[in-house]
Write an enzyme that holds these catalytic residues in place. Sequence first.
Site, PDB file in Angstrom:
ATOM      1  N   ASP A 137       0.835  -1.202   0.000  1.00  0.00           N
ATOM      2  CA  ASP A 137       0.000   0.000   0.000  1.00  0.00           C
ATOM      3  C   ASP A 137       0.870   1.253   0.000  1.00  0.00           C
ATOM      4  O   ASP A 137       1.777   1.385   0.826  1.00  0.00           O
ATOM      5  CB  ASP A 137      -0.885  -0.025   1.260  1.00  0.00           C
ATOM      6  CG  ASP A 137      -2.182   0.724   1.080  1.00  0.00           C
ATOM      7  OD1 ASP A 137      -2.614   0.904  -0.080  1.00  0.00           O
ATOM      8  OD2 ASP A 137      -2.775   1.129   2.098  1.00  0.00           O
ATOM      9  N   GLU A 199     -13.906   7.081   0.206  1.00  0.00           N
ATOM     10  CA  GLU A 199     -13.968   6.972   1.662  1.00  0.00           C
ATOM     11  C   GLU A 199     -14.140   8.383   2.242  1.00  0.00           C
ATOM     12  O   GLU A 199     -15.052   8.632   3.021  1.00  0.00           O
ATOM     13  CB  GLU A 199     -12.681   6.321   2.202  1.00  0.00           C
ATOM     14  CG  GLU A 199     -12.665   6.134   3.715  1.00  0.00           C
ATOM     15  CD  GLU A 199     -11.329   5.583   4.225  1.00  0.00           C
ATOM     16  OE1 GLU A 199     -10.318   5.640   3.498  1.00  0.00           O
ATOM     17  OE2 GLU A 199     -11.304   5.110   5.381  1.00  0.00           O
ATOM     18  N   ASP A 276     -10.900  -3.568   7.946  1.00  0.00           N
ATOM     19  CA  ASP A 276      -9.981  -2.450   7.702  1.00  0.00           C
ATOM     20  C   ASP A 276      -8.843  -2.458   8.743  1.00  0.00           C
ATOM     21  O   ASP A 276      -7.744  -2.901   8.435  1.00  0.00           O
ATOM     22  CB  ASP A 276     -10.757  -1.120   7.737  1.00  0.00           C
ATOM     23  CG  ASP A 276     -10.051  -0.012   6.970  1.00  0.00           C
ATOM     24  OD1 ASP A 276      -8.982  -0.259   6.409  1.00  0.00           O
ATOM     25  OD2 ASP A 276     -10.583   1.120   6.945  1.00  0.00           O
TER      26      ASP A 276
HETATM   27 ZN   LIG Z   1      -8.071   0.728   4.546  1.00  0.00          ZN
END
Ligand SMILES: [Zn+2]
Length: 335
Positions: A137, A199, A276
Amino acid sequence: MSSRSSPFIISLPKAELHLHLEGAIDPETLLELWHRHGRHGSPSEVEQLYRYADFNGFLMAFKAITEHLQTSEDYELVTYRLAEKLKAENVLHAEVYVSVGVCLWRKQEFDVIFEALERGRERGQRDFGVSLLWIFDAVRQFGVDAARNVFELAARYRDRHVVGIGIGGDEQKAPAELFRDAYAYAADQGLRLTAHAGETAGPESIWGALNLRAERIGHGLTAYQDPELVEELATRQIPMEICITSNLRTGCCPDLLDHPVRRYFDQGLMVTLNTDDPAMFRTSLSHEYQLARESFTFTDEHLRELARNSFEASFLPAEKKLNFLNLFDATAVRP
Ligand SMILES: [Zn+2]
């Protein structure tokens, strides 16, 4: 967690597709890391680190917790603990985000960290039978060059359980369009693509992720604001990595009953449920399923479908995916 999960939910074989390694470090393990590094502290001091008021506060808390990962042994320990936790939830497979962008920003020696992650993964697989794949990420606001560095590392380790790449962080500061070339590079390297999108920003951010050729959407909370986008997501069966408790705790979705998860399901989107950052949001995957049942009237049959989706939407190679789906069909109880 508000209520105990039903035996049916626990027994469902599940996969988790949106799960950050660093956000899964529970306070007990963090205290253990403190002691390892000669730092004294009480459980209540550790708990302070897990408090935040809004999305930016959450990003700061995530960073603060990550800073306590200092040695390669720390990374190995938290990976092993994660596998142990997943086993208790009957999660058979997880695709785990590692904040490689943060490692590089901290100027850590990533090659050493990666070996430790792999040791943790292997031990977790051996002791708990949990399959893990890595997703590297990048942090949007660190910029394009930093993301490219993350993706190059993903390409380097592609044959060692690194299945894909993603971007997270502040969507407002760094729109998806900036990462077009970096994503094209990652795709050329045979990596699978996902992106946090919608988000903290509107549907345009999700369109942006689709334009990057993202194969899954992380959150997609604001997609409902654009009917055309919902239709696109439904037609293409783009898996949605939905994280209900996360959206509540960060304030991205102020009211539980406003969460679009049920709407998406009814509109034919491919919904998956995820935690998450389970330790930071004080949740578990079973709790997310329980929440779907209690607050959004998903039936057990629906939950079974969501669990099956989680394998279907995985980035597993075709043969392994089929094995998991066959196992699911043979063992998941019909309600
Ligand atoms: Zn996330």
